[in-house]
Write a protein that holds these residues in place. Structure first.
Motif, PDB file in Angstrom:
ATOM      1  N   HIS A   1       2.445  23.700  -5.461  1.00 34.45           N
ATOM      2  CA  HIS A   1       3.171  22.443  -5.304  1.00 34.45           C
ATOM      3  C   HIS A   1       4.575  22.665  -4.748  1.00 34.45           C
ATOM      4  N   GLN A   2       5.163  23.836  -5.002  1.00 31.36           N
ATOM      5  CA  GLN A   2       6.435  24.158  -4.363  1.00 31.36           C
ATOM      6  C   GLN A   2       6.282  24.144  -2.841  1.00 31.36           C
ATOM      7  N   LEU A   3       5.232  24.785  -2.365  1.00 28.32           N
ATOM      8  CA  LEU A   3       4.992  24.820  -0.922  1.00 28.32           C
ATOM      9  C   LEU A   3       4.705  23.415  -0.387  1.00 28.32           C
ATOM     10  N   GLN A   4       3.979  22.621  -1.161  1.00 29.87           N
ATOM     11  CA  GLN A   4       3.678  21.258  -0.737  1.00 29.87           C
ATOM     12  C   GLN A   4       4.957  20.432  -0.585  1.00 29.87           C
ATOM     13  N   VAL A   5       5.837  20.522  -1.577  1.00 31.05           N
ATOM     14  CA  VAL A   5       7.080  19.743  -1.542  1.00 31.05           C
ATOM     15  C   VAL A   5       7.989  20.216  -0.408  1.00 31.05           C
ATOM     16  N   MET A   6       8.121  21.522  -0.244  1.00 29.06           N
ATOM     17  CA  MET A   6       8.980  22.020   0.821  1.00 29.06           C
ATOM     18  C   MET A   6       8.419  21.685   2.200  1.00 29.06           C
TER      19      MET A   6
ATOM     20  N   GLN B   1       0.802  -1.218   0.000  1.00 29.86           N
ATOM     21  CA  GLN B   1       0.000   0.000   0.000  1.00 29.86           C
ATOM     22  C   GLN B   1       0.843   1.281   0.000  1.00 29.86           C
ATOM     23  N   LEU B   2       2.131   1.154   0.319  1.00 30.03           N
ATOM     24  CA  LEU B   2       2.948   2.347   0.485  1.00 30.03           C
ATOM     25  C   LEU B   2       3.109   3.189  -0.782  1.00 30.03           C
ATOM     26  N   PRO B   3       3.257   2.592  -1.991  1.00 27.94           N
ATOM     27  CA  PRO B   3       3.344   3.446  -3.178  1.00 27.94           C
ATOM     28  C   PRO B   3       2.118   4.350  -3.345  1.00 27.94           C
ATOM     29  N   THR B   4       0.949   3.826  -3.059  1.00 24.50           N
ATOM     30  CA  THR B   4      -0.261   4.638  -3.134  1.00 24.50           C
ATOM     31  C   THR B   4      -0.231   5.755  -2.105  1.00 24.50           C
ATOM     32  N   CYS B   5       0.245   5.440  -0.893  1.00 23.74           N
ATOM     33  CA  CYS B   5       0.363   6.459   0.154  1.00 23.74           C
ATOM     34  C   CYS B   5       1.350   7.549  -0.250  1.00 23.74           C
ATOM     35  N   ALA B   6       2.463   7.136  -0.873  1.00 24.81           N
ATOM     36  CA  ALA B   6       3.472   8.110  -1.288  1.00 24.81           C
ATOM     37  C   ALA B   6       2.911   9.042  -2.358  1.00 24.81           C
ATOM     38  N   LEU B   7       2.151   8.488  -3.298  1.00 24.82           N
ATOM     39  CA  LEU B   7       1.546   9.326  -4.336  1.00 24.82           C
ATOM     40  C   LEU B   7       0.551  10.311  -3.733  1.00 24.82           C
ATOM     41  N   GLU B   8      -0.186   9.889  -2.743  1.00 25.47           N
ATOM     42  CA  GLU B   8      -1.118  10.797  -2.078  1.00 25.47           C
ATOM     43  C   GLU B   8      -0.378  11.943  -1.406  1.00 25.47           C
ATOM     44  N   ARG B   9       0.776  11.667  -0.826  1.00 24.05           N
ATOM     45  CA  ARG B   9       1.529  12.692  -0.121  1.00 24.05           C
ATOM     46  C   ARG B   9       2.056  13.776  -1.055  1.00 24.05           C
ATOM     47  N   VAL B  10       2.291  13.420  -2.323  1.00 28.21           N
ATOM     48  CA  VAL B  10       2.793  14.426  -3.272  1.00 28.21           C
ATOM     49  C   VAL B  10       1.685  14.971  -4.161  1.00 28.21           C
ATOM     50  N   GLY B  11       0.435  14.688  -3.807  1.00 26.21           N
ATOM     51  CA  GLY B  11      -0.687  15.243  -4.551  1.00 26.21           C
ATOM     52  C   GLY B  11      -0.997  14.535  -5.848  1.00 26.21           C
ATOM     53  N   LEU B  12      -0.652  13.245  -5.953  1.00 26.14           N
ATOM     54  CA  LEU B  12      -0.905  12.487  -7.177  1.00 26.14           C
ATOM     55  C   LEU B  12      -1.795  11.283  -6.910  1.00 26.14           C
ATOM     56  N   ALA B  13      -2.727  11.416  -6.011  1.00 26.30           N
ATOM     57  CA  ALA B  13      -3.669  10.332  -5.737  1.00 26.30           C
ATOM     58  C   ALA B  13      -4.445   9.988  -7.007  1.00 26.30           C
ATOM     59  N   GLY B  14      -4.533   8.688  -7.305  1.00 24.21           N
ATOM     60  CA  GLY B  14      -5.254   8.251  -8.488  1.00 24.21           C
ATOM     61  C   GLY B  14      -4.438   8.217  -9.767  1.00 24.21           C
ATOM     62  N   TYR B  15      -3.160   8.605  -9.692  1.00 24.23           N
ATOM     63  CA  TYR B  15      -2.304   8.641 -10.882  1.00 24.23           C
ATOM     64  C   TYR B  15      -1.536   7.332 -11.097  1.00 24.23           C
ATOM     65  N   GLY B  16      -1.636   6.381 -10.197  1.00 18.83           N
ATOM     66  CA  GLY B  16      -0.795   5.189 -10.247  1.00 18.83           C
ATOM     67  C   GLY B  16      -0.897   4.399 -11.532  1.00 18.83           C
ATOM     68  N   GLY B  17      -2.077   4.335 -12.131  1.00 22.20           N
ATOM     69  CA  GLY B  17      -2.263   3.527 -13.330  1.00 22.20           C
ATOM     70  C   GLY B  17      -1.880   4.222 -14.622  1.00 22.20           C
ATOM     71  N   ARG B  18      -1.541   5.505 -14.569  1.00 23.21           N
ATOM     72  CA  ARG B  18      -1.162   6.235 -15.771  1.00 23.21           C
ATOM     73  C   ARG B  18       0.294   5.957 -16.138  1.00 23.21           C
ATOM     74  N   TYR B  19       0.610   6.108 -17.410  1.00 17.52           N
ATOM     75  CA  TYR B  19       2.006   5.940 -17.822  1.00 17.52           C
ATOM     76  C   TYR B  19       2.804   7.190 -17.457  1.00 17.52           C
ATOM     77  N   PHE B  20       4.011   6.953 -16.963  1.00 23.25           N
ATOM     78  CA  PHE B  20       4.854   8.051 -16.491  1.00 23.25           C
ATOM     79  C   PHE B  20       5.066   9.091 -17.587  1.00 23.25           C
ATOM     80  N   GLN B  21       5.271   8.631 -18.832  1.00 25.08           N
ATOM     81  CA  GLN B  21       5.559   9.556 -19.930  1.00 25.08           C
ATOM     82  C   GLN B  21       4.368  10.447 -20.272  1.00 25.08           C
ATOM     83  N   GLU B  22       3.181  10.093 -19.822  1.00 26.13           N
ATOM     84  CA  GLU B  22       1.996  10.895 -20.106  1.00 26.13           C
ATOM     85  C   GLU B  22       1.831  12.068 -19.143  1.00 26.13           C
ATOM     86  N   LEU B  23       2.616  12.098 -18.095  1.00 23.27           N
ATOM     87  CA  LEU B  23       2.491  13.150 -17.098  1.00 23.27           C
ATOM     88  C   LEU B  23       3.180  14.428 -17.560  1.00 23.27           C
TER      89      LEU B  23
END
Length: 262
Positions: free
Chosen positions: A175-180, A111-133
């Protein structure tokens, strides 16, 4: 702590770093700043072992040259400026690459990859191809991978470390503020964070300690108030800069609109 001393680096036979040093403490966010070509990224890459160098680097009291690569991967994660993928990985697959060592053995590892994506504001992006982002989304997906690698800031009393090279360069202000904020929270939880930054105002807002570089050497090192001075910044950037303080929050900020080219 991180203690790097007498770091010299030459690229293509040309000296790039000269007797550079870097000190960072767990529990604090250390930021490296300086003009283009000052050696910020080179210092970070030398400290993380990505570039050959002379001098010494100790992390948590150990000489990093004596730590096996697999053991280093368990105590520190590195986010480069950019990452290229040659194959069509999904975002979830990219982030899952951060599952190493003790983190991969956790009962909740799946479950941790999903949790990590949520922390960086990318919830629901797991199934997309990286190159499409977008570029900013790719940067945050890579940050999720790096966070996952050192998911717990402290393990068995030993701090873990994040090394971030321009982590907000491709991001909008929100997103700068989110990452910092993520970086600061990691440090507040007992981990160590070293980040290369260009934005002096974000640096003033979030940094605990700053290393200011110029021409491959450390010009100043210490707390925000000690390093971000009119004299230091004007010398480093070659233009007149003024450091001011907000009356209410007492946070330093830099006024580029008042700068004049020397």
């Amino acid at each position: 702590m991180l203690d790097a001393k007498n770091i010299d680096v030459a690229l293509g036979g040309k000296p790039v770093l000269h007797n550079a040093r870097l000190h960072a403490k767990a529990g604090r966010l250390t930021v490296i700043v300086g003009p283009n070509g000052s050696g910020k990224t080179t210092l970070l890459r030398a400290v993380t072992g990505d570039l050959p160098h002379s001098g010494s680097v100790h992390l948590n009291g150990q000489d990093t040259r004596r730590i096996p690569a697999w053991a280093l991967a368990e105590i520190r994660a590195v986010l480069p400026q950019a990452s290229q993928l040659a194959f069509p990985f999904t975002v979830h697959e990219v982030v899952r690459l951060g599952l190493v060592g003790a983190t991969a053995l956790r009962p909740d590892a799946a479950q941790l990859p999903t949790c990590a994506l949520e922390r960086v504001g990318l919830a629901g992006y797991g199934g997309r191809y990286f190159q499409e982002l977008s570029g900013g989304e790719q940067a945050r997906a890579q940050l999720a991978r790096v966070l996952l690698q050192v998911w717990q800031p402290v393990v068995d009393g030993v701090p873990r470390w994040l090394f971030l090279d321009e982590p907000v360069a491709a991001l909008d202000i929100g997103h700068q503020l989110q990452v910092m904020t993520l970086a600061r929270e990691f440090a507040r939880a007992g981990g160590g964070v070293v980040a290369v930054m260009h934005d002096l105002n974000l640096t003033a807002m979030f940094a605990d300690d700053i290393t200011l570089m110029l021409d491959g050497q450390v010009l100043a090192q210490g707390g925000v108030g000690d390093v971000l001075t009119d004299a230091n910044l004007s010398r480093a950037y070659g233009c007149a800069l003024r450091v001011c303080a907000l009356p209410r929050a007492n946070e330093a900020f830099i006024l580029p609109q008042a700068a004049e080219i020397a």
